[in-house]
Design an enzyme around this catalytic site. Structure first.
Site, PDB file in Angstrom:
ATOM      1  N   GLY A  29      -5.804 -11.103   6.027  1.00 46.27           N
ATOM      2  CA  GLY A  29      -4.750 -11.267   7.021  1.00 46.27           C
ATOM      3  C   GLY A  29      -5.071 -10.565   8.322  1.00 46.27           C
ATOM      4  O   GLY A  29      -4.706 -11.044   9.403  1.00 46.27           O
TER       5      GLY A  29
ATOM      6  N   ASP B  95       2.041  -0.672   2.546  1.00 43.77           N
ATOM      7  CA  ASP B  95       0.924  -0.691   1.604  1.00 43.77           C
ATOM      8  C   ASP B  95       0.937   0.526   0.689  1.00 43.77           C
ATOM      9  O   ASP B  95       0.833   0.406  -0.533  1.00 43.77           O
ATOM     10  CB  ASP B  95      -0.403  -0.776   2.356  1.00 43.77           C
ATOM     11  CG  ASP B  95      -0.621  -2.148   2.974  1.00 43.77           C
ATOM     12  OD1 ASP B  95      -0.048  -3.126   2.458  1.00 43.77           O
ATOM     13  OD2 ASP B  95      -1.357  -2.249   3.965  1.00 43.77           O
TER      14      ASP B  95
ATOM     15  N   ARG C  88      -4.804  -3.761  -4.213  1.00 46.50           N
ATOM     16  CA  ARG C  88      -3.887  -2.627  -4.342  1.00 46.50           C
ATOM     17  C   ARG C  88      -3.251  -2.564  -5.733  1.00 46.50           C
ATOM     18  O   ARG C  88      -2.926  -1.470  -6.210  1.00 46.50           O
ATOM     19  CB  ARG C  88      -2.838  -2.663  -3.233  1.00 46.50           C
ATOM     20  CG  ARG C  88      -3.470  -2.578  -1.858  1.00 46.50           C
ATOM     21  CD  ARG C  88      -2.589  -1.958  -0.809  1.00 46.50           C
ATOM     22  NE  ARG C  88      -3.247  -2.043   0.490  1.00 46.50           N
ATOM     23  CZ  ARG C  88      -4.207  -1.222   0.910  1.00 46.50           C
ATOM     24  NH1 ARG C  88      -4.613  -0.226   0.135  1.00 46.50           N
ATOM     25  NH2 ARG C  88      -4.761  -1.378   2.106  1.00 46.50           N
TER      26      ARG C  88
END
Length: 433
Positions: free
Chosen positions: A94, A319, A394
């Protein structure tokens, strides 16, 4: 499918040198490519995401030279890519796809942008709508409001641009980096609440480093004055990745510590540095220097407390907030993570994925459009749970923390290559039985 078995480890302690920040790396690469002059970049993140950006820039005619494993020379194109027709594959990056969409829309060329299937499920309509307001001609090749895209030559006329702020801050960042190329003043008006504001602050700071100023009126209005040109600052050292720091700092808070991360600290320009505020609220012991952070479990405190649950607004740390979800399994009480709607449109639907995997471990989980509520089990975490990672780096890194309480299997561990290829080597180096 490949997997990685992580044994139970009782202690986390040691020192980690962080890889370069993904967010800074891809911004710096793009701005270096657009600037006048040659930029030497040190500590650039070596990962799939930065690799996609580098490959795209080379295809667009930018001269890229690697001098050694930690330095790149980028010779800028002075605001105009020499290649006017290209087919760019950007994976699931992204931080490459969104800014390049904006920049290429102002390049008077013909470009195709595509990615992996998940990238084609991540919305981009708000950015395309904003670019069309200044005259960009962009076609959806499959589904409306989603990649892949075709960008056509167009006459650009900067004006007041309205953009929604509640899906991804990358849309605004992409616009900000692109608009100076038009050479005329432009104003961006944000509709609604802008999420992930620190990433926009980061973008503006990097633009200023390359000589372009942005005027901000609260978080609702951004003005890009005309007649500005990107100029190379000469040399840049990319600071360590604050999101990547979160896993090691959480490990120190859960399993004794001290764990120290080098490369990011009190002077960081990254929003995810505020992850340490959440750890402190949970009771962890935090020490910071200008470019380092150290965490230890609450046992280092005179009151002898253990980690406790928190109710935390995660808007500024979208995040790193994922790390709080797995850390919550080691805290007393129910943890609530709020303002995480952006998780839905990341590498996977992270709210659904996180909820599913936490429940496998015995946790009680409640989720909504923009929140997650986690209560750890009264009994020990379910041993040898198989964690699916959804091709999301993640997810893999967050669930490595489970090994601090019970053995765990991580499916598709190599997905960490997106941002941190040697993560598991560094994680096992600071964990001890």
């Amino acid at each position: 499918m490949e997997w990685l078995d992580l044994p139970l480890v009782r202690c986390a302690a040691g020192k980690v040198r962080l890889p370069g920040s993904k967010s800074i790396s891809n911004r710096v690469l793009l701005l270096s490519a657009l600037a006048e002059g040659t930029t030497t970049i040190s500590n650039l993140l070596e990962s799939d995401d930065t690799g996609r950006m580098l490959d795209a820039l080379k295809m667009l005619g930018v001269a890229v030279t690697r001098t050694d494993e930690d330095q790149y020379l980028i010779t800028g194109c002075s605001g105009r890519f020499s290649v006017k027709e290209a087919d760019l594959f950007l994976g699931n990056a992204g931080t490459a796809f969104r800014p390049l969409t904006a920049v290429l829309s102002l390049m008077h060329g013909h470009y195709h942008l595509s990615g992996v299937p998940r990238m084609h499920e991540r919305p981009i309509g708000d950015l395309v709508d904003a670019l069309r307001q200044v005259g960009a001609v962009i076609t959806y090749l499959e589904r409306e409001h989603f990649p892949p895209l075709e960008i056509h030559p167009a006459a650009i006329h900067p004006a007041d641009i309205l953009i929604n702020g509640n899906i991804s801050s990358q849309f605004l960042s992409g616009l900000l980096m692109a608009l100076p190329l038009a050479g005329e003043p432009a104003t961006i008006i944000v509709n609604g609440t802008l999420i992930s504001q620190p990433y926009v602050t980061l973008t503006i700071a990097q633009m200023a480093y390359f000589g372009v100023q942005v005027e901000r009126e609260s978080w609702l209005r951004f003005i890009v004055p005309g007649n500005q040109i990107y100029h190379s600052p000469g040399k840049i050292v990319v600071e360590g990745d604050a999101s990547s720091a979160s896993y090691f700092l959480a490990a120190g808070a859960i399993a004794g510590g001290p764990v120290r991360v080098d490369g990011v600290g009190r002077d960081s320009c990254q929003g995810d540095i505020r992850f340490v505020e959440a750890l402190e609220a949970m009771g962890a012991c935090i020490k910071m220097g200008s470019d380092w952070i150290e965490s230890s479990a609450p046992g280092c405190r005179s009151d002898g407390k253990v980690l406790k649950a928190i109710d935390f607004d995660c808007n500024h740390i979208p995040d790193a907030a994922m790390t709080l979800a797995t850390t919550a399994l080691f805290a007393q009480g129910t943890t609530t993570l709020r303002n995480i709607a952006s998780w839905r449109v990341k590498e996977t639907d992270r709210i659904t994925a996180m909820s599913t995997e936490l429940r496998k471990l015995g946790a009680q989980v409640e989720s909504g459009d923009d929140f997650l509520r986690i209560t750890p089990p009264d009994d020990p975490l379910v041993a040898n749970t198989v964690i699916d990672t959804y091709d999301d780096h993640r997810m893999a890194m967050c669930f490595s923390l489970i090994s601090l309480g019970t053995p765990v299997r991580i499916n598709d561990p190599h997905c960490v290559a997106k941002t941190f290829p040697d993560y598991f080597e560094k994680f096992t180096a600071i964990t001890h039985q």
